[in-house]
Design a protein around this motif. Structure first.
Motif, PDB file in Angstrom:
ATOM      1  N   VAL A  87      18.651 -13.462 -16.380  1.00  0.00           N
ATOM      2  CA  VAL A  87      17.935 -12.186 -16.446  1.00  0.00           C
ATOM      3  C   VAL A  87      17.348 -11.906 -15.054  1.00  0.00           C
ATOM      4  N   GLU A  88      16.932 -10.678 -14.855  1.00  0.00           N
ATOM      5  CA  GLU A  88      16.276 -10.312 -13.599  1.00  0.00           C
ATOM      6  C   GLU A  88      14.909 -11.006 -13.534  1.00  0.00           C
ATOM      7  N   PRO A  89      14.451 -11.339 -12.328  1.00  0.00           N
ATOM      8  CA  PRO A  89      13.145 -12.012 -12.199  1.00  0.00           C
ATOM      9  C   PRO A  89      12.001 -11.249 -12.888  1.00  0.00           C
ATOM     10  N   GLU A  90      12.053  -9.922 -12.881  1.00  0.00           N
ATOM     11  CA  GLU A  90      10.999  -9.109 -13.506  1.00  0.00           C
ATOM     12  C   GLU A  90      10.980  -9.258 -15.023  1.00  0.00           C
ATOM     13  N   GLN A  91      12.083  -9.743 -15.590  1.00  0.00           N
ATOM     14  CA  GLN A  91      12.190  -9.872 -17.037  1.00  0.00           C
ATOM     15  C   GLN A  91      11.809 -11.265 -17.537  1.00  0.00           C
ATOM     16  N   VAL A  92      11.468 -12.160 -16.621  1.00  0.00           N
ATOM     17  CA  VAL A  92      11.092 -13.514 -17.020  1.00  0.00           C
ATOM     18  C   VAL A  92       9.694 -13.462 -17.629  1.00  0.00           C
ATOM     19  N   THR A  93       9.580 -13.948 -18.839  1.00  0.00           N
ATOM     20  CA  THR A  93       8.291 -14.018 -19.521  1.00  0.00           C
ATOM     21  C   THR A  93       7.994 -15.472 -19.856  1.00  0.00           C
ATOM     22  N   LEU A  94       6.770 -15.714 -20.231  1.00  0.00           N
ATOM     23  CA  LEU A  94       6.386 -17.059 -20.645  1.00  0.00           C
ATOM     24  C   LEU A  94       7.172 -17.487 -21.882  1.00  0.00           C
ATOM     25  N   THR A  95       7.413 -16.555 -22.776  1.00  0.00           N
ATOM     26  CA  THR A  95       8.196 -16.848 -23.976  1.00  0.00           C
ATOM     27  C   THR A  95       9.622 -17.232 -23.603  1.00  0.00           C
ATOM     28  N   ALA A  96      10.203 -16.478 -22.676  1.00  0.00           N
ATOM     29  CA  ALA A  96      11.568 -16.778 -22.246  1.00  0.00           C
ATOM     30  C   ALA A  96      11.645 -18.136 -21.556  1.00  0.00           C
TER      31      ALA A  96
END
Length: 181
Positions: A87-96
């Motif tokens: 995924v794009e870096p901006e889409q990285v979440t803690l859940t992911a």
């Protein structure tokens, strides 16, 4: 996560998870340091201790430089995690990120992230308070200096020559009450 699932986890995931947790620790330490300086600066502002305010402003600047370096590292980590998660870096979440971590690491990351958000909110609140206090103090000093200009001159202009007439005063419409007992 079962022992079989853990055995199938790529070795890169474990190293990346450890790096993310270490980075969160660094961010927490930096933010605690900044908060300590800002709180001490608030005490100095209230005590009108100019030397301490200036000294603490220098310390705060140093902490801000450290924070900028951490933000650069954070961006690089997000890019690594994003590549690993496709995924794009901006889409990285803690859940992911949880899929790259053990359940214990994921819980630890969530706890550290929550603590960091709380510290950052407190830091922003205290810094805003300090800025407001300093603005009030400067407005009061500006008012006093204007009152001391008995000949009606406004002092000197930016070129260092005597300025004539009324000078605009920042916060001129600001009224201050000191309600301390």
């Amino acid at each position: 996560m079962s022992a079989t699932a853990l055995a199938r986890r790529p070795a890169g995931d474990e190293a990346l998870a450890v790096e993310v947790l270490a980075h969160l620790d660094e961010q927490l330490a930096c933010t605690r340091g900044m908060l300590a300086v800002v709180l001490e600066q608030g005490v100095a502002i209230r005590a009108r201790d100019v030397k301490a305010v200036v000294r603490l402003a220098g310390l705060l600047r140093g902490e801000m430089v450290r924070r900028e370096l951490l933000d650069e590292r954070r961006s690089a980590l997000l890019a690594q995690c994003g590549a690993r998660l496709a995924v794009e870096p901006e889409q990285v979440t803690l859940t992911a990120l949880g899929v790259l971590m053990t359940p214990a690491q994921s819980e630890l990351a969530a706890t550290r992230s929550s603590e960091l958000r709380g510290l950052l909110a407190e830091l922003a609140r205290e810094h805003a308070c300090n800025r407001a206090l300093m603005q009030l103090e400067l407005g009061f000093l500006d008012h006093l200096m204007g009152m001391l200009a008995l000949d009606g001159s406004g002092g000197y202009d930016p070129r260092g020559t005597a300025a004539g007439g009324e000078r605009p005063r920042p916060g001129a419409g600001l009224h201050v009450l000191d309600l301390r007992a």
